[in-house]
Design a protein around this motif. Structure first.
Motif, PDB file in Angstrom:
ATOM      1  N   THR A 107     122.970 -33.340 -21.645  1.00 18.85           N
ATOM      2  CA  THR A 107     121.673 -33.484 -21.968  1.00 18.85           C
ATOM      3  C   THR A 107     121.065 -34.266 -22.023  1.00 18.85           C
ATOM      4  OG1 THR A 107     121.265 -32.572 -24.601  1.00 18.85           O
ATOM      5  CG2 THR A 107     121.362 -30.958 -22.703  1.00 18.85           C
ATOM      6  N   ASP A 108     122.095 -35.782 -22.998  1.00 15.81           N
ATOM      7  CA  ASP A 108     122.405 -36.680 -23.637  1.00 15.81           C
ATOM      8  C   ASP A 108     121.591 -38.255 -21.950  1.00 15.81           C
ATOM      9  OD1 ASP A 108     124.426 -37.361 -22.910  1.00 15.81           O
ATOM     10  OD2 ASP A 108     125.269 -37.326 -25.155  1.00 15.81           O
TER      11      ASP A 108
ATOM     12  N   GLU B 156     119.035 -25.146 -22.863  1.00 16.56           N
ATOM     13  CA  GLU B 156     120.293 -25.959 -22.980  1.00 16.56           C
ATOM     14  C   GLU B 156     121.558 -24.842 -23.365  1.00 16.56           C
ATOM     15  OE1 GLU B 156     119.057 -28.919 -25.363  1.00 16.56           O
ATOM     16  OE2 GLU B 156     117.651 -29.919 -24.289  1.00 16.56           O
TER      17      GLU B 156
ATOM     18  N   SER C  97     124.469 -38.786 -20.357  1.00 18.22           N
ATOM     19  CA  SER C  97     126.014 -40.016 -20.960  1.00 18.22           C
ATOM     20  C   SER C  97     126.888 -39.393 -19.360  1.00 18.22           C
ATOM     21  CB  SER C  97     126.632 -39.576 -21.910  1.00 18.22           C
ATOM     22  OG  SER C  97     127.123 -38.231 -22.433  1.00 18.22           O
TER      23      SER C  97
ATOM     24  N   LYS D  20     127.803 -31.111 -28.819  1.00 21.53           N
ATOM     25  CA  LYS D  20     126.224 -31.935 -28.075  1.00 21.53           C
ATOM     26  C   LYS D  20     125.948 -30.802 -27.056  1.00 21.53           C
ATOM     27  CE  LYS D  20     127.133 -36.853 -28.162  1.00 21.53           C
ATOM     28  NZ  LYS D  20     127.749 -38.552 -26.516  1.00 21.53           N
ATOM     29  N   THR D  21     125.353 -30.732 -26.851  1.00 17.45           N
ATOM     30  CA  THR D  21     124.191 -29.652 -25.333  1.00 17.45           C
ATOM     31  C   THR D  21     124.240 -30.474 -24.214  1.00 17.45           C
ATOM     32  OG1 THR D  21     122.495 -30.016 -25.979  1.00 17.45           O
ATOM     33  CG2 THR D  21     122.576 -28.815 -27.234  1.00 17.45           C
TER      34      THR D  21
ATOM     35  N   ARG E 231     122.371 -29.186 -19.903  1.00 20.93           N
ATOM     36  CA  ARG E 231     121.910 -28.869 -19.566  1.00 20.93           C
ATOM     37  C   ARG E 231     122.650 -27.524 -18.944  1.00 20.93           C
ATOM     38  NH1 ARG E 231     119.719 -29.454 -14.343  1.00 20.93           N
ATOM     39  NH2 ARG E 231     119.917 -31.889 -14.523  1.00 20.93           N
TER      40      ARG E 231
END
Length: 923
Positions: free
Chosen positions: A202-203, A249, A205, A239-240, A242
């Protein structure tokens, strides 16, 4: 007795007689011995596995009954919830109806009607197999007494907190719309695909790649897991991601379950649709999102675009959408184990649903200790490890089924969802009245109990529990359970748990004899799909060649199996019907009943034991022809026993001891082999022949009485020894032999089982007859090797004998001359030169058979030359076949092993022929 052994003319007659006379009821005296039949499905028919298992149980029951034990073999059938409901539903479908058209009550009535008309097939087949069950005590898992036991068990376990209702993952059959047990799920390897999907972080990266064989389940993902020590992903934990195609998420979590070496090392977690994921979801407190309906279509928990789609249609659309979004990395061909319902054939889904469960861990603990402490013993012992492995990892047991036929769950609900568990509706209403302070309407739970729930109570419910009956006090715990290894978890373990819990800690049985599976002649598991299933009744009664062709054409029997039966039929049964009889089939099973190994049923063995029955029949006719109407010493007149009489009586003690010891040790193969060897080789081939000179002499009344008495008494004992294995033929012959042996009684099945007596062993007689046998066999070997006609009288020269040889020759000359067909017997003095002779040894004594004049040397060499040429060809063809790597790779292992054994036989034959050729050349 009829000249020809015809099993069809005696078997059903004797079973009706035994049943009418109550021969199978417990005697009420002696030590209790009890076996519970594993209740076959009421829908079923007797297959080879049943026939094998029932033969073992009947051997034990008849043996203990004859031992004087208070013997009960408890019969009964299982209501087989899903299987029976499907049978009746198919009938309704053929009429254009469903069970819902009838309604629950009318449908249940229809099932009972079906059972009354069609549910007795397997009982009649058990009768055909000679099963000595006490039919007066027959039980059915849905009869009133057992239904009461089921309700009482459910209520007590619920009161103790050991039964609860909860939402958990179960095997779900989307065609039958019910939870099913692991035993009703068949997993087989199939070709499929492995889809590798990208889950974006979701970030922004990057993404993680996960792989699945069921892409549609991604819509129920609630996490992606990595191994906590996997350096590639350690920084991503927490972390999450999508979740593609959704607006959700999901977290990245760490769990030791993940194998970092498999695939990308990332695993999608769908707790509501995978058993391993469910366990991980519980460990990490993940949401459980069920995305399927009872039909295995997608429900309202998924995005609108996929709702209502069948799971496989949804799969296609999801894969296409992932590809269009650039989220499908690749698709690999993949072999996977696909679980299918054994009744519907549908792919079974792990499914999150409200069900009733038994909390098994508290029940398992004492059941484990019972086996650890030896209160319950597995035979063979190694099966306890399988038991321990499952019991120490045991999960709670889903006992509810969403069908109509079965024990309805004794739980009622009010409109607020309160549950009232009770033994009856009146008791439930009383509970509700106390809870609410007024009468309220209740609705009974629509589900029924897993068939295995009532089966788990079988060892004590069939004896009258929960009532304190005399049968329960007498026969519980039962003596031995005979079953296959495939239901150790589903039935054996549950019986131990339930028995110990409800019977004051007492185990339900002392020993568990685990037998193997019945396989065909090539070592393959028998199955309808393979066409290698044999109906035991076809073997017993025979199958005409026209029916055989029909079964083969319809795919009900594989061509190889049909060919074997056809060959056996044409060889042994010119009238076209290969009726082997029950006794031959039972003896075959006994001979194959090693401890725990699978049973390879070769029709050749059944043919061989049909010949054994013939041998026993013909031997009995010979005995009767020489004893009926004659003085057999029944009145106590003086009897003089010949060395042969003393020998067979002594040998009888050995076989009595062996058979008893091996039955007690569950080595039915060794017991039957000892019996076969004694009857065929010692009694028929040797003793009957040794008796003939005495019977034909007729000048010594005492000797004649002694041999007649020995003939009938030993045969009568043989029949009692063999009765547990071959009940029909032994009963038929015993009825004629028993009076001659001075034995009274209505049936051999109620006679005492023979007991060895050390005082009747006779070492001297055994040594003397062994000398006679070695003498005769030596000469017979020479006849065979030299191709000398069996009836041609032979002159024999003796050399190097001692005083004991001369004394034995003097005493037993008549036996030697008659059985070895001798023209003369002459001692050579040390100074005499022996002619060119074939030689056999009896200890240090040499038997010399002069060759001059006995054989045509040139003709014999010519014959042996042809045999050598044929044997050499056989050997060469076998070598070529085994040198063919294509044959080695593709043929079943059993076929390859058989060919290697044939190669060894061909080599031995060739070596033997070459040695014989060289010997004749030297003459």
């Amino acid at each position: 007795m009829e000249k020809t052994y015809n099993p069809g003319s005696i078997e059903q007659h004797w079973y009706r007689q035994w049943e009418a006379d109550g021969c199978f009821a417990p005697s009420g005296a002696g030590e209790p011995f009890c076996i519970m039949i594993p209740p076959p499905n009421v829908t079923g028919t007797l297959h080879m596995g049943h026939a094998f298992q029932d033969t073992i149980m009947d051997i034990l029951s008849r043996y203990h009954r004859m031992r004087g034990d208070n013997t009960l073999w408890q019969p009964g059938t299982d209501h087989a919830g899903i299987a029976t409901q499907m049978v009746v539903e198919r009938q309704l479908n053929a009429e254009g109806k469903t069970r819902h058209d009838l309604g629950r009550e009318a449908f249940i009535d229809r099932v009972w009607q079906w059972k009354a008309e069609s549910g007795g097939t397997i009982q009649n087949q058990l009768r055909r197999m000679g099963a000595s069950v006490d039919w007066s005590r027959e039980r059915f898992t849905m009869d009133d007494g057992l239904s009461e036991a089921v309700r009482e068990t459910f209520v007590r376990l619920h009161e103790e907190g050991l039964i609860y209702r909860g939402k958990r993952l179960v095997n779900w059959d989307p065609v039958l719309h019910t939870a099913v047990s692991d035993l009703e799920v068949v997993s087989e390897e199939e070709y499929g695909h492995l889809w590798h999907m990208r889950y974006p972080l979701t970030d922004g990266s990057g993404h993680l790649v996960v792989a699945t064989t069921r892409p549609e389940t991604m819509l129920g993902d609630t996490a992606v897991a990595v191994h906590p020590e996997d350096a590639r992903y350690r920084e991503l934990v927490g972390k999450t991601l999508r979740l593609p195609l959704t607006d959700r998420e999901i977290p990245v979590i760490a769990d030791d379950y993940v194998d970092p070496e498999f695939g990308s090392g990332c695993v999608k977690i769908t707790p509501a649709h995978d058993f391993n994921d469910y366990a991980m979801g519980q460990r990490h407190d993940l949401p459980m999102i069920n995305i399927l309906t009872v039909d295995a279509a997608l429900n309202d928990a998924v995005p609108a675009a996929y709702r209502g789609l069948d799971r496989y249609e949804a799969r296609k659309r999801i894969v296409a959408e992932l590809e269009s979004q650039g989220l499908l990395e690749r698709i690999d061909d993949h072999k996977l184990m696909v679980p299918r319902g054994d009744r519907s054939g549908a792919v079974v889904e792990p499914y999150l649903t409200d069900q009733w469960f038994v909390r098994t861990a508290p029940l398992a603990e004492p059941a484990i200790r019972a086996v650890e402490d030896g209160h319950v013993r597995f035979v063979p012992d190694n099966w306890k490890n399988t038991y321990f492995d499952w019991m120490r990892r045991i999960e709670d047991w889903c006992i509810s089924r969403q069908i109509w036929w079965g024990h309805r769950i004794p739980a009622w609900y009010d409109t607020e969802g309160n549950i009232f568990v009770a033994r009856s509706e009146a008791e439930a209403l009383a509970q509700a009245r106390e809870h609410h302070g007024r009468d309220v309407p209740l609705q009974q739970d629509a589900d029924v109990l897993d068939t295995w729930f009532s089966s788990a109570l079988w060892p004590f419910s069939t004896l009258g529990w929960p009532e304190d009956t005399e049968a329960l006090r007498t026969f519980y715990p039962t003596s031995v359970l005979v079953t296959g290894f495939d239901i150790i978890f589903f039935w054996v373990a549950r019986m131990i748990m339930m028995g110990m819990h409800f019977m004051d800690g007492e185990v339900p049985f002392r020993e568990i004899y685990i037998h193997g599976l019945v396989r065909d002649g090539d070592g393959q598991k028998m199955s309808k799909s393979k066409g290698n299933v044999l109906d035991p009744i076809d073997i017993i009664d025979g199958i005409d060649l026209e029916t055989l062709v029909q079964k083969r054409t319809a795919g009900l029997m594989q061509p190889r199996m049909a060919k074997r039966i056809e060959q056996a039929t044409r060889k042994h049964f010119p009238d076209g019907i290969a009726a082997h009889g029950t006794d031959a089939l039972r003896f075959t099973f006994a001979s194959l009943a090693t401890t725990g190994r699978d049973v390879v049923l070769d029709m050749g063995r059944v043919d061989g034991y049909r010949n054994f029955c013939n041998k026993l029949w013909n031997a009995s006719r010979f005995v009767l022809m020489n004893t009926e109407g004659e003085d057999c010493g029944q009145d106590g007149d003086d009897c003089a026993l010949s060395v042969a009489d003393r020998w067979i009586i002594s040998r009888l003690q050995a076989v009595e001891e062996t058979v008893e010891r091996q039955i007690n040790g569950y080595r039915f193969d060794l017991a039957s082999q000892a019996l076969y060897d004694f009857v065929w080789s010692e009694y028929c081939d040797w003793y009957l022949e040794l008796a003939k000179p005495v019977l034909n002499g007729a000048d010594d009344a005492a000797a004649l009485r002694g041999t007649r008495r020995t003939l009938v008494r030993v045969l009568e004992t043989i029949l009692r020894l063999a009765h547990p294995f071959m009940p029909f033929i032994t009963e038929e012959i015993w009825q004629r032999i028993a009076p001659l042996a001075g034995v009274r009684g209505s049936s051999i099945s109620l006679q005492p089982f023979p007991q060895a007596e050390a005082s009747r062993q006779d070492a001297e007689a055994e040594a003397d007859v062994a000398w006679i046998q070695t003498f005769i066999l030596g000469l017979r070997r020479i006849r065979g090797e030299m191709d000398i006609a069996p009836g041609k009288p032979l002159p024999v020269l003796l050399q190097n004998g001692d005083d004991s040889d001369r004394q034995r020759l003097s005493r037993y000359r008549l036996f030697l001359e008659r059985l070895a067909r001798l023209e003369s017997i002459t001692w050579l003095e040390p100074k005499d030169e022996a002619p060119e002779s074939a030689i056999a040894l009896v200890g240090e004594m040499q038997l010399l058979l002069p060759m001059a004049g006995l054989i045509d040397k040139e003709a014999e060499l010519k014959r042996l030359g042809k045999d050598l040429e044929r044997a050499s060809g056989d050997l060469q063809r076998a070598k070529q076949k085994l040198a063919n790597q294509n044959f080695i790779d593709k043929a079943p292992a059993a076929v390859v092993d058989k060919e290697r054994a044939r190669l060894g036989e061909f080599k031995a034959t060739l070596e033997k022929l070459q040695a014989q050729y060289e010997k004749i050349e030297r003459l």
